[in-house]
Design a protein around this motif. Structure first.
Motif, PDB file in Angstrom:
ATOM      1  N   GLU A  36       0.829  -1.207   0.000  1.00 21.50           N
ATOM      2  CA  GLU A  36       0.000   0.000   0.000  1.00 21.50           C
ATOM      3  C   GLU A  36       0.863   1.256   0.000  1.00 21.50           C
ATOM      4  OE1 GLU A  36      -3.366   0.680   2.313  1.00 21.50           O
ATOM      5  OE2 GLU A  36      -4.062  -1.396   2.338  1.00 21.50           O
ATOM      6  N   ALA A  37       1.960   1.211   0.737  1.00 18.76           N
ATOM      7  CA  ALA A  37       2.853   2.366   0.790  1.00 18.76           C
ATOM      8  C   ALA A  37       3.430   2.667  -0.583  1.00 18.76           C
ATOM      9  CB  ALA A  37       3.969   2.124   1.800  1.00 18.76           C
ATOM     10  N   VAL A  38       3.882   1.643  -1.273  1.00 19.00           N
ATOM     11  CA  VAL A  38       4.442   1.833  -2.610  1.00 19.00           C
ATOM     12  C   VAL A  38       3.400   2.422  -3.556  1.00 19.00           C
ATOM     13  CG1 VAL A  38       5.349   0.608  -4.624  1.00 19.00           C
ATOM     14  CG2 VAL A  38       6.196   0.044  -2.346  1.00 19.00           C
ATOM     15  N   ARG A  39       2.160   2.017  -3.355  1.00 14.31           N
ATOM     16  CA  ARG A  39       1.085   2.503  -4.225  1.00 14.31           C
ATOM     17  C   ARG A  39       0.690   3.938  -3.900  1.00 14.31           C
ATOM     18  NH1 ARG A  39      -4.402   2.187  -3.560  1.00 14.31           N
ATOM     19  NH2 ARG A  39      -4.170   0.764  -1.797  1.00 14.31           N
ATOM     20  N   ARG A  40       0.690   4.301  -2.618  1.00 16.19           N
ATOM     21  CA  ARG A  40       0.159   5.602  -2.210  1.00 16.19           C
ATOM     22  C   ARG A  40       1.221   6.696  -2.045  1.00 16.19           C
ATOM     23  NH1 ARG A  40      -4.403   4.636   2.489  1.00 16.19           N
ATOM     24  NH2 ARG A  40      -5.620   2.999   1.444  1.00 16.19           N
ATOM     25  N   TRP A  41       2.398   6.325  -1.540  1.00 11.20           N
ATOM     26  CA  TRP A  41       3.348   7.342  -1.112  1.00 11.20           C
ATOM     27  C   TRP A  41       3.925   8.199  -2.233  1.00 11.20           C
ATOM     28  CZ3 TRP A  41       6.783   4.995   3.354  1.00 11.20           C
ATOM     29  CH2 TRP A  41       5.961   4.726   4.451  1.00 11.20           C
ATOM     30  N   PRO A  42       4.083   7.684  -3.426  1.00  7.90           N
ATOM     31  CA  PRO A  42       4.619   8.585  -4.469  1.00  7.90           C
ATOM     32  C   PRO A  42       3.781   9.844  -4.640  1.00  7.90           C
ATOM     33  CG  PRO A  42       4.752   6.318  -5.201  1.00  7.90           C
ATOM     34  CD  PRO A  42       3.959   6.298  -3.925  1.00  7.90           C
ATOM     35  N   ASP A  43       2.474   9.747  -4.364  1.00 10.15           N
ATOM     36  CA  ASP A  43       1.581  10.901  -4.511  1.00 10.15           C
ATOM     37  C   ASP A  43       1.349  11.628  -3.191  1.00 10.15           C
ATOM     38  OD1 ASP A  43       1.190  10.321  -7.227  1.00 10.15           O
ATOM     39  OD2 ASP A  43      -0.341   8.839  -6.723  1.00 10.15           O
ATOM     40  N   ASP A  44       1.464  10.899  -2.067  1.00  7.92           N
ATOM     41  CA  ASP A  44       1.122  11.511  -0.781  1.00  7.92           C
ATOM     42  C   ASP A  44       1.904  10.835   0.335  1.00  7.92           C
ATOM     43  OD1 ASP A  44      -0.087  12.979   1.176  1.00  7.92           O
ATOM     44  OD2 ASP A  44      -1.897  11.740   1.280  1.00  7.92           O
TER      45      ASP A  44
END
Length: 377
Positions: A36-44
């Protein structure tokens, strides 16, 4: 972001295990949180990445509970779904490190689990480093997780076992695309930062001093270069200085252990501007201390070489007679001492025998070259 995730993942896993999570289930939850971090963190990217990961991983662990009773027990214990807060300020990576060195695990399994759970390496990276199929390493790690889960977390490995596992990792050096020596130093630094045990400092100093000589240990053609023949200008003086400083701090606590004694010997070698300037009498004194601490036949072998430097090759050969024949590199040491005594023909035969008994190709080739220098019968 990859480095941040690798740094935080072991800490998150340590928190979940400390909260009572099953080791294997906790790691699964952490991996899901990382996805989930890899999916979300690039944007936020969250303001508190560690707290975010702990929260997400804990929820996933609770959701994956095997029964309603287990779920209720966990939820009652942490009813408010705590973030890191005051209870998470310390680094649970060390708890995890000790757990990975559980006494129920074999050294090989402890090493693999430590690299996976604490080091944050992938199963493929660990498999490549140890030259085994990825499926084989995956099975080894899975069995280690089950062993820890079955044995329980109440009896994690003691400090001595943890240090042994870290030194095993360090001695694997560089293999595949993973620098295991550097990884071992990183983990030992973390342990040293949280511990005032002098043997932890001793091991860190030993690693730093050995690592400082790394680039000089191999010739451009891949041949092994013995310590006496190394180009000492290639040694990393920054690492040497750090290693000596760490060692002096450890020795000042006046609780001598085997890693401190080994580091003291390494420091004496690093302090010499040439092999001829090595303070061999002091090296021998430290080997006497080390032998008294360990009773190790390998230490007795190295001590015999030091005796040969201090009192002459015949005295070294006399000391070597007390070392069992099956100790690795004993024949190589006998060949070197015999050559120093002037019996070149016998030394050549011993080098040939030592090459046949060598534990790896680089060592075998080196001993074969040594034999080729001397006259045959």
């Amino acid at each position: 972001m990859d480095e941040l995730v690798r740094e935080l993942a072991p800490r998150v896993l340590g928190v979940l295990v400390r909260r009572g999570g099953d080791f294997a289930a906790a790691e699964d939850a952490v991996q899901e949180a990382l996805v989930e971090a890899v999916r979300r963190w690039p944007d936020d990217v969250p303001d508190d990445p560690l707290g975010w990961l702990i929260t997400v991983a804990w929820r996933k662990l609770v959701d994956a509970g095997r029964s309603e009773s287990t779920r209720r027990a966990r939820e009652e214990r942490f009813a408010d779904d705590p973030g890191p807060g005051a209870t998470e300020e310390h680094d649970d990576t060390l708890l995890l490190l000790f757990l990975c060195c559980h006494p129920a695990l074999t050294p090989a399994s402890a090493v693999a689990l430590t690299l996976r759970a604490v080091g944050g390496l992938t199963t493929r990276q660990i498999a490549d480093a140890y030259l085994v199929p990825e499926a084989t390493m995956a099975q080894r790690i899975s069995r280690a997780k089950r062993t820890v889960a079955d044995a329980g977390v109440g009896t994690p490995g003691d400090l001595g076992r943890v240090l042994k596992v870290l030194y095993l990792v360090f001695n694997e050096g560089y293999s595949g695309d993973v620098d295991l020596a550097a990884e071992a130093i990183r983990l030992t630094r973390a342990l040293a930062a949280a511990s005032d045990e002098p043997e932890v400092g001793g091991l860190l100093a030993l690693m730093l001093l050995h690592h400082a000589r790394r680039t000089a240990r191999w010739a451009p053609d891949g041949a092994l270069v013995p310590l006496a023949d190394q180009d000492r200008t290639q040694w990393d003086t920054t690492l040497v200085a750090e290693g000596v400083d760490v060692l002096q701090t450890a020795l000042a606590r006046d609780r001598l252990g085997e890693y401190q004694a080994q580091a003291a010997i390494a420091a004496l070698h690093c302090d010499a501007r040439s092999a001829d300037e090595t303070d061999w009498p002091q090296v021998l004194e430290w080997y006497d201390e080390l032998l008294a601490l360990t009773g190790s036949p390998v230490v007795a072998l190295n001590r015999a070489v030091a005796v040969g430097e201090v009192d002459g090759p015949l005295a070294g050969l006399a000391a070597l007679r007390g070392v069992p024949e099956d100790v690795p590199r004993r024949t190589a040491a006998e060949a070197w001492l015999t050559e120093r005594s002037g019996d070149l023909t016998a030394a050549r035969d011993l080098y040939v025998l030592a090459a046949a008994r060598a534990g790896n190709l680089a060592e075998r080739d080196h001993l074969t070259r040594q034999a080729a220098r001397l006259p045959s019968t």
